[in-house]
Motif scaffolding. Sequence first.
Motif, short mmCIF file in Angstrom:
data_model
loop_
_atom_site.label_atom_id
_atom_site.label_comp_id
_atom_site.label_asym_id
_atom_site.label_seq_id
_atom_site.Cartn_x
_atom_site.Cartn_y
_atom_site.Cartn_z
N ILE A 253 104.21 -41.94 35.04
CA ILE A 253 102.74 -42.01 34.88
C ILE A 253 102.21 -40.85 34.04
N SER A 254 102.96 -40.43 33.04
CA SER A 254 102.56 -39.27 32.25
C SER A 254 101.29 -39.49 31.44
N ALA B 169 109.10 -43.41 40.29
CA ALA B 169 110.00 -42.36 39.80
C ALA B 169 110.83 -41.78 40.93
N GLY B 170 110.21 -41.59 42.09
CA GLY B 170 110.92 -41.01 43.23
C GLY B 170 112.06 -41.88 43.71
N ALA C 13 114.76 -46.87 30.55
CA ALA C 13 114.77 -45.61 29.82
C ALA C 13 114.65 -44.42 30.77
N PHE C 14 113.83 -44.58 31.80
CA PHE C 14 113.69 -43.50 32.79
C PHE C 14 115.02 -43.22 33.47
N GLN C 15 115.69 -44.28 33.92
CA GLN C 15 116.96 -44.11 34.63
C GLN C 15 118.04 -43.50 33.74
N SER C 16 118.04 -43.89 32.48
CA SER C 16 119.00 -43.32 31.53
C SER C 16 118.76 -41.83 31.34
N GLN C 17 117.50 -41.44 31.18
CA GLN C 17 117.17 -40.03 31.03
C GLN C 17 117.47 -39.25 32.31
N ALA D 192 110.53 -38.20 31.91
CA ALA D 192 109.30 -39.00 31.93
C ALA D 192 109.41 -40.19 30.99
N HIS D 193 109.21 -41.37 31.54
CA HIS D 193 109.17 -42.59 30.72
C HIS D 193 108.56 -43.71 31.55
#
Length: 337
Positions: free
Chosen positions: A193-194, A252-253, A228-232, A222-223
């Motif tokens: 949620i950036s 995210a958590g 993409a989030f999980q990869s980062q 952050a994504h």
Amino acid sequence: MQPKPTLKLLAEKLQLSTSTVSKALKDSSEISTDTKKRVAELAKLMGYRPNTAAASLRNRETRTIAVVLPDIVNDFFGQVLMGIEEEASQHNYKIVICISNESQEKERDYMEMFSNGAVDGFITAAAMETQESGKFEHYKDILNSGLKLVMFDRVIDDLDCDKIIVDDAASGSRLVDFLRSKGDRNICIASTISKLSVGQLREQGIRNRVDELEGVHLHVVAHEEDAAFQSQMEESFKKDQIHSIIALDQRAGIMALNKAHELGIKVPQQLQVICYSNSNMAKYSYPQLTVVDQHSRELGKKTFTRILNLLKNKDEVQVTRIHTLKTTLIERGTTRK
């Protein structure tokens, strides 16, 4: 067939806000003579006639409030809605629920649809597109029409209306101190949620506190997109030796916790995880997530109480208020005792 001339159509053709056109037609001293002339000429040319029935409706009490939410899947908004509805029922008010699905256009359409006297006011949390664009003329139109408006959680700082929020920045600072007291020095912010004001405030509170401390290092994953989030997140786990995660939202958590399990990282022995929002999903994770409780139901109750006070004190001088609730950390299985 030519479309029926409306305030909105006049405003679009003149590239003005609907509130400006409305004031010009009423010969308001706030509007320049040139603008009044332009509006009057186009109104005459298009055959515009004011909707006197709608104007009459606007002066009647409906005992109904429109609640415009960006999302209903998020348990936080569901809890807020329950608080609003409970308090509304206590005072014999009804609520109409509108879901913008993060769309500025849908948010604007709902507010225009109900601003004709169908409701006494609006309770809203801004759509992501509205916060990203920085354009909120539709909110100004509501305020200029005389309808009451209270925002909560996702608010627009530059809008002069009442707001009910939580201490997002201060809570982020407190979380850093909590993790540091447990010996953690490599802290990771995890966020989907950036682009939202609440995410930015939480991150800023964390960053400000880390900048004041020696020997504490900050990482950010952050994504908005899950893959993409999980990869980062996986990449950061492998290279950054993360001690703890502060997840700025429940998605995210939970994704960070699942990725830790997948990589064989022991929680909370090797990794501590704290997540914003005391949702049902957080209670069913394994281990149960330690959460920042935003007291969403109470927030909903306070939001309705504020709009009710505005409605009941119509003739008094209005003072814009910002009410801030303090969040609470609820320790569960993803942090060490």
